[in-house]
Motif scaffolding. Structure first.
Motif, mmCIF file in Angstrom:
data_model
loop_
_atom_site.group_PDB
_atom_site.id
_atom_site.type_symbol
_atom_site.label_atom_id
_atom_site.label_comp_id
_atom_site.label_asym_id
_atom_site.label_seq_id
_atom_site.Cartn_x
_atom_site.Cartn_y
_atom_site.Cartn_z
ATOM 1 N N MET A 174 0.827 -1.205 0.000
ATOM 2 C CA MET A 174 0.000 0.000 0.000
ATOM 3 C C MET A 174 0.862 1.256 0.000
ATOM 4 O O MET A 174 0.510 2.261 -0.624
ATOM 5 C CB MET A 174 -0.931 0.004 1.210
ATOM 6 C CG MET A 174 -2.069 -0.997 1.127
ATOM 7 S SD MET A 174 -3.046 -1.072 2.662
ATOM 8 C CE MET A 174 -3.746 0.587 2.702
ATOM 9 N N ALA A 175 1.996 1.206 0.702
ATOM 10 C CA ALA A 175 2.882 2.369 0.751
ATOM 11 C C ALA A 175 3.379 2.739 -0.640
ATOM 12 O O ALA A 175 3.688 3.902 -0.907
ATOM 13 C CB ALA A 175 4.061 2.097 1.680
ATOM 14 N N GLY A 176 3.461 1.756 -1.542
ATOM 15 C CA GLY A 176 3.889 2.032 -2.906
ATOM 16 C C GLY A 176 2.910 2.902 -3.665
ATOM 17 O O GLY A 176 3.285 3.551 -4.645
ATOM 18 N N CYS A 177 1.654 2.938 -3.221
ATOM 19 C CA CYS A 177 0.668 3.803 -3.865
ATOM 20 C C CYS A 177 1.004 5.270 -3.674
ATOM 21 O O CYS A 177 0.610 6.122 -4.467
ATOM 22 C CB CYS A 177 -0.723 3.524 -3.313
ATOM 23 S SG CYS A 177 -1.351 1.859 -3.625
ATOM 24 N N GLY A 225 5.733 7.970 5.762
ATOM 25 C CA GLY A 225 5.093 9.194 6.206
ATOM 26 C C GLY A 225 4.000 9.671 5.271
ATOM 27 O O GLY A 225 2.946 10.120 5.707
ATOM 28 N N MET A 226 4.246 9.569 3.973
ATOM 29 C CA MET A 226 3.243 10.007 3.001
ATOM 30 C C MET A 226 1.990 9.168 3.097
ATOM 31 O O MET A 226 0.863 9.670 2.969
ATOM 32 C CB MET A 226 3.816 9.936 1.588
ATOM 33 C CG MET A 226 2.836 10.361 0.506
ATOM 34 S SD MET A 226 2.371 12.088 0.625
ATOM 35 C CE MET A 226 3.848 12.858 -0.035
ATOM 36 N N LEU A 227 2.163 7.856 3.346
ATOM 37 C CA LEU A 227 0.997 6.989 3.498
ATOM 38 C C LEU A 227 0.151 7.449 4.680
ATOM 39 O O LEU A 227 -1.069 7.587 4.571
ATOM 40 C CB LEU A 227 1.448 5.544 3.701
ATOM 41 C CG LEU A 227 0.329 4.518 3.938
ATOM 42 C CD1 LEU A 227 -0.577 4.430 2.725
ATOM 43 C CD2 LEU A 227 0.928 3.155 4.269
ATOM 44 N N ALA A 228 0.795 7.714 5.821
ATOM 45 C CA ALA A 228 0.067 8.166 6.996
ATOM 46 C C ALA A 228 -0.620 9.499 6.732
ATOM 47 O O ALA A 228 -1.759 9.737 7.164
ATOM 48 C CB ALA A 228 1.032 8.291 8.176
ATOM 49 N N ASP A 287 -11.132 12.486 3.436
ATOM 50 C CA ASP A 287 -11.694 11.343 2.712
ATOM 51 C C ASP A 287 -10.758 10.141 2.829
ATOM 52 O O ASP A 287 -10.604 9.355 1.893
ATOM 53 C CB ASP A 287 -11.936 11.697 1.247
ATOM 54 C CG ASP A 287 -10.677 12.183 0.544
ATOM 55 O OD1 ASP A 287 -10.707 12.249 -0.703
ATOM 56 O OD2 ASP A 287 -9.680 12.484 1.242
ATOM 57 N N ALA A 288 -10.144 9.982 4.018
ATOM 58 C CA ALA A 288 -9.159 8.929 4.226
ATOM 59 C C ALA A 288 -9.752 7.548 4.004
ATOM 60 O O ALA A 288 -9.068 6.641 3.502
ATOM 61 C CB ALA A 288 -8.576 9.027 5.639
ATOM 62 N N ARG A 289 -11.002 7.350 4.382
ATOM 63 C CA ARG A 289 -11.607 6.027 4.244
ATOM 64 C C ARG A 289 -11.636 5.593 2.781
ATOM 65 O O ARG A 289 -11.301 4.460 2.444
ATOM 66 C CB ARG A 289 -13.020 6.040 4.831
ATOM 67 C CG ARG A 289 -13.653 4.661 4.935
ATOM 68 C CD ARG A 289 -14.965 4.719 5.681
ATOM 69 N NE ARG A 289 -14.772 5.223 7.050
ATOM 70 C CZ ARG A 289 -15.769 5.475 7.878
ATOM 71 N NH1 ARG A 289 -17.020 5.296 7.495
ATOM 72 N NH2 ARG A 289 -15.527 5.931 9.094
ATOM 73 N N ARG A 290 -12.019 6.518 1.908
ATOM 74 C CA ARG A 290 -12.055 6.193 0.478
ATOM 75 C C ARG A 290 -10.649 5.987 -0.064
ATOM 76 O O ARG A 290 -10.406 5.063 -0.842
ATOM 77 C CB ARG A 290 -12.758 7.313 -0.297
ATOM 78 C CG ARG A 290 -12.811 7.083 -1.809
ATOM 79 C CD ARG A 290 -13.737 8.106 -2.470
ATOM 80 N NE ARG A 290 -13.309 9.470 -2.196
ATOM 81 C CZ ARG A 290 -12.388 10.116 -2.938
ATOM 82 N NH1 ARG A 290 -11.820 9.504 -3.976
ATOM 83 N NH2 ARG A 290 -12.050 11.352 -2.647
ATOM 84 N N ALA A 291 -9.710 6.839 0.343
ATOM 85 C CA ALA A 291 -8.327 6.698 -0.128
ATOM 86 C C ALA A 291 -7.737 5.371 0.329
ATOM 87 O O ALA A 291 -7.063 4.688 -0.449
ATOM 88 C CB ALA A 291 -7.482 7.863 0.400
#
Length: 253
Positions: free
Chosen positions: A103-106, A113-116, A123-127
Motif C-alpha cells: 500500500m505504501a507504494g501507492c 510518512g506520506m501513506l500516513a 476522505d481517508a476512508r475512500r483513499a
C-alpha cells in the motif's frame, strides 16, 4: 540517441572530490525495453543509478525521461512520473505488514510518512479503500497473498525482494530500475525473480537491470559493461561474453 527512447543518459559524469566516478556515460532504455548493466565492484553502477533516480545530481551531462530533462526534479517527482528504482538491499518497512508495505507504494514515496498523511485526509476512508484494493491485487499477483498480514521482518530474503518489486509495481512505473535484485538469493529465488522480471516486461514496463548473475542477464535486449566509470562495451549478452575486453576486466576468463 533515439528521441523516442524512454530513458536517455547523455554524457553523464560525476566525481566525489578528486575521485572521478563516471565519465561521459551514454545509454538509453527504450519503451518496454530490458537493458542490462554489468561491471566489477567499484565501476560506478550504483552511482549511475543514484544519478538517474535523483539521489545525487550529475556534475556533467543530463538525464532525460520521456523527453523531459530531469535536472532539478527530485526523487519523488521522478517516481510520480514513473521512474522507480529498487536497492541492492531491499528497503522494506519492518514494522508494517506485507500488504501495508505494498500500500505504501501507492504513495510513490521513499517513506511511510506520506501513506500516513494520505490516510489522515478527510476522505481517508475512500483513499485507504482504493489503495487497499490496488495493493491486494498486486499482492495476489506476486503470490504474497497468504503472507499479507505477516510482519515484514519475518520474511526471508527472496520474499523481501519480491515484496519490494510488488511495492514498486503498485505505483505503476514506466521504468523500473533494479539494483542487484539477485543479491543474497539462492538459485530457486533467483529463478523466481527471473520469472517476475519477464512478467513485468510482458506488461510493457521498461527495466534497467544491474546484476552479477549472468543467467539472469541472459534475457536483456542490450547490455553495457561499465568499467572504471566508462562504458567499455555494449551489445547483446552473447557478444559481450565473447568479447576479450569483457573477459579480461569482468568475467576473469
Amino acid at each position: 540517441m533515439a528521441e523516442s527512447a524512454l530513458l536517455q543518459v547523455r554524457g553523464l559524469g560525476h566525481s566525489f572530490g578528486a575521485v572521478k566516478v563516471l565519465s561521459n556515460v551514454n545509454l538509453e532504455v527504450p519503451h518496454g525495453g530490458l537493458v542490462g548493466l554489468i561491471g566489477p565492484n567499484g565501476s560506478g553502477k550504483t552511482t549511475l543509478f543514484n544519478l538517474i533516480s535523483g539521489y545525487i545530481h550529475p556534475l556533467a551531462g543530463e538525464v532525460r525521461f520521456d523527453g523531459r530533462c530531469m535536472a532539478g526534479v527530485p526523487v519523488e517527482g521522478r517516481s510520480r512520473g514513473g521512474l522507480v528504482r529498487t536497492f541492492q538491499t531491499p528497503r522494506v518497512f519492518e514494522s508494517m505488514t506485507v500488504l501495508e508495505n505494498i500500500m505504501a507504494g501507492c504513495a510513490k514515496t521513499e517513506g511511510a510518512g506520506m501513506l500516513a498523511e494520505m490516510l489522515a485526509l478527510p476522505d481517508a476512508r475512500r483513499a485507504r479503500r482504493q489503495m487497499q484494493e490496488a495493493a491486494s491485487e498486486v499482492c495476489a499477483r506476486f503470490e504474497l497473498w497468504p503472507l499479507r498480514n505477516a510482519p515484514t521482518k519475518t520474511l526471508p530474503a527472496g520474499q523481501r525482494r519480491v515484496l519490494e518489486i510488488a511495492r514498486a509495481v503498485v505505483g505503476k512505473p514506466r521504468l523500473l530500475m533494479l539494483d542487484e535484485p539477485s543479491s543474497g538469493l539462492n538459485d530457486d529465488e533467483v529463478r523466481t525473480l527471473e520469472h517476475w522480471i519477464g512478467q513485468l516486461r510482458d506488461d510493457g514496463i521498461a527495466i534497467l537491470l544491474v546484476s552479477h548473475d549472468m543467467e539472469l542477464m541472459g534475457s536483456v535486449d542490450t547490455a553495457h559493461l561499465l568499467y572504471n566509470g566508462e562504458l567499455l562495451v555494449s551489445g547483446d549478452m552473447a557478444s559481450l561474453q565473447n568479447d576479450s575486453r569483457v573477459r579480461d576486466v569482468y568475467l576473469g576468463a
